[in-house]
Write an enzyme that holds these catalytic residues in place. Sequence first.
Site, mmCIF file in Angstrom:
data_model
loop_
_atom_site.group_PDB
_atom_site.id
_atom_site.type_symbol
_atom_site.label_atom_id
_atom_site.label_comp_id
_atom_site.label_asym_id
_atom_site.label_seq_id
_atom_site.Cartn_x
_atom_site.Cartn_y
_atom_site.Cartn_z
ATOM 1 N N HIS A 105 -10.727 0.694 0.965
ATOM 2 C CA HIS A 105 -11.009 -0.614 1.849
ATOM 3 C C HIS A 105 -10.104 -1.452 1.231
ATOM 4 O O HIS A 105 -10.775 -2.176 0.050
ATOM 5 C CB HIS A 105 -12.234 -0.464 2.102
ATOM 6 C CG HIS A 105 -12.697 -1.496 3.338
ATOM 7 N ND1 HIS A 105 -11.535 -2.043 4.100
ATOM 8 C CD2 HIS A 105 -13.828 -1.989 3.576
ATOM 9 C CE1 HIS A 105 -11.998 -2.829 5.169
ATOM 10 N NE2 HIS A 105 -13.416 -3.091 4.689
ATOM 11 N N HIS A 127 -1.547 8.889 5.932
ATOM 12 C CA HIS A 127 -1.988 9.229 4.819
ATOM 13 C C HIS A 127 -2.746 10.425 4.633
ATOM 14 O O HIS A 127 -3.806 10.652 3.548
ATOM 15 C CB HIS A 127 -2.500 8.138 3.727
ATOM 16 C CG HIS A 127 -1.782 6.843 3.854
ATOM 17 N ND1 HIS A 127 -0.995 6.626 2.459
ATOM 18 C CD2 HIS A 127 -1.393 5.839 4.639
ATOM 19 C CE1 HIS A 127 -0.429 5.606 2.526
ATOM 20 N NE2 HIS A 127 -0.699 4.775 3.846
ATOM 21 N N ASN A 140 1.218 1.226 -1.949
ATOM 22 C CA ASN A 140 2.020 2.129 -1.697
ATOM 23 C C ASN A 140 3.044 1.790 -2.927
ATOM 24 O O ASN A 140 3.147 1.265 -3.855
ATOM 25 C CB ASN A 140 2.799 1.644 -0.249
ATOM 26 C CG ASN A 140 2.135 2.164 0.867
ATOM 27 O OD1 ASN A 140 0.955 3.099 0.651
ATOM 28 N ND2 ASN A 140 2.515 1.789 1.927
ATOM 29 N N TYR A 169 -9.876 -0.588 7.842
ATOM 30 C CA TYR A 169 -10.234 0.780 6.962
ATOM 31 C C TYR A 169 -11.613 1.094 6.969
ATOM 32 O O TYR A 169 -12.051 2.179 7.121
ATOM 33 C CB TYR A 169 -9.910 0.119 5.312
ATOM 34 C CG TYR A 169 -8.523 0.287 5.151
ATOM 35 C CD1 TYR A 169 -7.620 -0.595 5.642
ATOM 36 C CD2 TYR A 169 -7.906 1.597 4.357
ATOM 37 C CE1 TYR A 169 -6.191 -0.744 5.478
ATOM 38 C CE2 TYR A 169 -6.561 1.310 4.131
ATOM 39 C CZ TYR A 169 -5.551 0.386 4.692
ATOM 40 O OH TYR A 169 -4.480 0.483 4.435
HETATM 41 FE FE1 HDD Z 1 -2.962 1.660 5.494
HETATM 42 C C1 HDD Z 1 -4.893 4.472 4.870
HETATM 43 C C2 HDD Z 1 -1.845 1.824 2.306
HETATM 44 C C3 HDD Z 1 -1.166 -1.082 6.099
HETATM 45 C C4 HDD Z 1 -4.718 1.287 8.369
HETATM 46 N N1 HDD Z 1 -3.303 2.878 3.812
HETATM 47 C C5 HDD Z 1 -4.107 4.021 3.617
HETATM 48 C C6 HDD Z 1 -3.956 4.672 2.350
HETATM 49 C C7 HDD Z 1 -3.042 3.844 1.681
HETATM 50 C C8 HDD Z 1 -2.579 2.869 2.466
HETATM 51 C C9 HDD Z 1 -2.603 4.097 0.263
HETATM 52 C C10 HDD Z 1 -4.513 5.726 2.118
HETATM 53 C C11 HDD Z 1 -5.791 5.865 1.301
HETATM 54 C C12 HDD Z 1 -6.331 7.133 0.923
HETATM 55 O O1 HDD Z 1 -5.773 7.706 -0.118
HETATM 56 O O2 HDD Z 1 -7.218 7.367 1.245
HETATM 57 N N2 HDD Z 1 -1.518 0.686 4.325
HETATM 58 C C13 HDD Z 1 -1.356 0.742 2.975
HETATM 59 C C14 HDD Z 1 -0.571 -0.188 2.608
HETATM 60 C C15 HDD Z 1 -0.092 -0.921 3.558
HETATM 61 C C16 HDD Z 1 -1.041 -0.253 4.716
HETATM 62 C C17 HDD Z 1 -0.034 -0.629 1.246
HETATM 63 C C18 HDD Z 1 0.536 -2.240 3.851
HETATM 64 C C19 HDD Z 1 0.645 -3.233 2.897
HETATM 65 N N3 HDD Z 1 -2.838 0.245 7.029
HETATM 66 C C20 HDD Z 1 -1.963 -0.630 7.243
HETATM 67 C C21 HDD Z 1 -2.144 -1.539 8.275
HETATM 68 C C22 HDD Z 1 -3.264 -0.984 8.794
HETATM 69 C C23 HDD Z 1 -3.606 0.105 7.969
HETATM 70 C C24 HDD Z 1 -1.457 -2.740 8.754
HETATM 71 C C25 HDD Z 1 -3.910 -1.282 10.116
HETATM 72 C C26 HDD Z 1 -4.134 -2.200 10.770
HETATM 73 N N4 HDD Z 1 -4.481 2.612 6.288
HETATM 74 C C27 HDD Z 1 -5.015 2.411 7.586
HETATM 75 C C28 HDD Z 1 -6.102 3.212 7.969
HETATM 76 C C29 HDD Z 1 -6.217 4.317 6.895
HETATM 77 C C30 HDD Z 1 -5.241 3.885 6.035
HETATM 78 C C31 HDD Z 1 -5.899 3.740 9.413
HETATM 79 C C32 HDD Z 1 -6.111 5.723 7.248
HETATM 80 C C33 HDD Z 1 -6.879 6.425 6.596
HETATM 81 C C34 HDD Z 1 -7.850 5.307 5.777
HETATM 82 O O3 HDD Z 1 -7.411 4.265 6.197
HETATM 83 O O4 HDD Z 1 -8.786 5.628 5.148
HETATM 84 O O5 HDD Z 1 -7.254 2.646 8.124
#
Ligand code: HDD
Length: 694
Positions: free
Chosen positions: A335, A71, A144, A358
């Site tokens: 988060h 993202h 999402n 997060y």
């Molecule tokens: Fe995630 C970012 C949505 C599964 C780990 N995720 C992130 C963002 C969105 C989502 C919208 C961007 C937020 C922003 O605009 O700053 N992610 C989802 C959805 C998931 C999902 C809807 C499943 C239902 N994500 C998911 C899993 C993990 C993560 C299973 C880890 C185990 N996601 C992250 C992250 C991020 C992230 C690596 C990257 C940047 C951030 O968090 O701030 O922690």
Amino acid sequence: MSSGDRKLEDLSRDRVGHEDERLTTDQGVRVEHTDDSLTVGERGPTLIEDFHFREKLTRFDHERIPERVVHARGAGAYGTFTCTDPIPEVTKADFLAEAGRETPVFVRFSTVAGSRGSADTVRDVRGFATKFYTREGNYDLVGNNFPVFFIQDGIKFPDFVHAVKPEPRNEIPQASSAHDTLWDFISLQPETIHMVMWLMSDRALPRSYRTMQGFGVHTFRFVNAEGKGTFVKFHWRPKLGTHSLVWDETQKIAGADPDFNRRDLWDAIESGNGPEYELGVQLVPEEREHNFDFDLLDATKIIPEEEVPLRIVGRMVLDRNPDNFFAETEQVAFHTANVVPGIDFTNDPLLQARNFSYLDTQLIRLGGPNFAQLPVNRPLAEVHHHQRDGYGQHRIDVSPVSYHPNSIAGGCPALASPSEGAYRHYTERVDGTKIRKRSPSFEDHYSQATLFWNSMSDWEQQHIADAFQFELGKVEREYIRERVVEHLAHVDHGLASQVAGGLGLETPADTSPNHGRSSPALSQANQPGSVATRKVAVLAADGVDAGPLEHVLQSLRSQGAVCEVLAPHAGTLEGGVTVDRGLLTMASVLYDAVLVPGGRESVEELRGNGAAMRYVAEAFKHAKPLGAIGDGVALVREAPIDNAHLSENGLVDDAGVVTLASTDNGELDAFAAAFAQAIAGHRHFDRRLAAVPA
Ligand code: HDD
């Protein structure tokens, strides 16, 4: 002032303007000269005592923070959520407790796979993350635009993300799922197949962040004042309907305007047409937890709306663009564990993993534990605790103590009870053996993929089959393509045969009969549409017939359409029409519809202009509404499109092609109405797609 009285503007209390101010150093010392460094003589070496030079360069060297692992590319906006239908019987969440209660929000939309600088219109899932600055603290709904996810357990997230990101050897391809490592992973993890169906569908190519649904994905838990739980799925529904681009168009937009979705959101908000979404909830009483043929804790499943209807509880309007991209959109930290009283988790293993990931991510991205003090992350609710110090501490805590319990500070900050708004985790009995094992209730990976396929209209199915052929066509290893096609045979044999045929592979045996069930709510075919904010390209040149054109434009604009006159030259056209943009600075893919007004000279000039013909032909190919008045009809007829859609005279509303050959008999209003209706219909896929020269 109570926390409830604080407003969104409070989040901007650190805004700084520089009007009428003097340039200074970080220490506030005024600067006399910033274009030449301090040197020994005019041609000599630079001096280390030039503190302004060193500060300027050092600050520059440190400007970047790590982009989000996923993202990375996004756009943000502020707005307000208003509760319209309170649901205190299922949740004690304060922001859902009273009709009319307003809660400021910040939303960040994003693509997932690409780097920060990648194009907006790639085939991808879109993030839809909302931070509610509620009176009881921040609540983040990090969703999402698809209601399901690729994997069932978060421990696989690094594997999945490594697979979808560019190939490790050469970092190619950027922001694209069409490469071997992703499809290798998919072919070995059939739990991905349902989400992959969504990814191959038009949902992965949203026309705009304003025409995109959002989903919390997981089953969460509402908790009421009595401590009773209810399962809940969250849905955002755009007021303008859910609409997509077509694949060929997205590829061209990626070149013509890589910021297409970001610009669209920004422009809509600047012009006072910020997007609006309804918040809907699907509620499942705890007693019904096991009444489904899938597990509510499995994030690769939807609850069909026909089984559990949506209840609309509020609406969100986004109406303010951030002032500074980095400070707000880049530094916003979401988060999943940012919850408020009344909202709790379930044991969905994907959600549980996210609740770890997060916070961990924010610590590395934002350089330490004090990121919640950044204006965009700061709650409007008051913050009092004994956490101290760390990088970037902005608060000056004046309390003589930093521990609990204490008597020196009179026990403050004191603990609160749930009746005073304290968060109390849902009481859930859990017992079992410590194991690494997925529940058998997570095993069915195909039924809902088939449900999705069955729910698509003809053209949606065709787009999905085309997408599979394109993506797998880019996969170099044949054994990966074969494995994917075998999975598709479990989804629908017709789909598998079509894809296999396109790839020159053998059609797998039909071993999994299609169950035949569908969920009409999943199709984009019957979405509500509106002319409002739709962009219309008006192709004109000197000699344009201004009267009828102005009449039609006035009608379209009064309904909120954004009409732009594009011409071979800037300024004003002979005939008195003002030119908005040069024909060559734009492209038909940047508009929702094309209109060719009359005027013999104008049409004559456009006829010899390849760019104008291309606008018409491409718009036709992309199933967009086409309008033509008077002599303009001839130009449309001469463009390389299927003439079957035009008639000699009068009104024609054939699959979005609307023409008015003669303006003599006062049918302009009827023409404008028919054209507006065609625009509101978004795309006209019933049109036979004619071959268009590249
Ligand atoms: Fe995630 C970012 C949505 C599964 C780990 N995720 C992130 C963002 C969105 C989502 C919208 C961007 C937020 C922003 O605009 O700053 N992610 C989802 C959805 C998931 C999902 C809807 C499943 C239902 N994500 C998911 C899993 C993990 C993560 C299973 C880890 C185990 N996601 C992250 C992250 C991020 C992230 C690596 C990257 C940047 C951030 O968090 O701030 O922690």
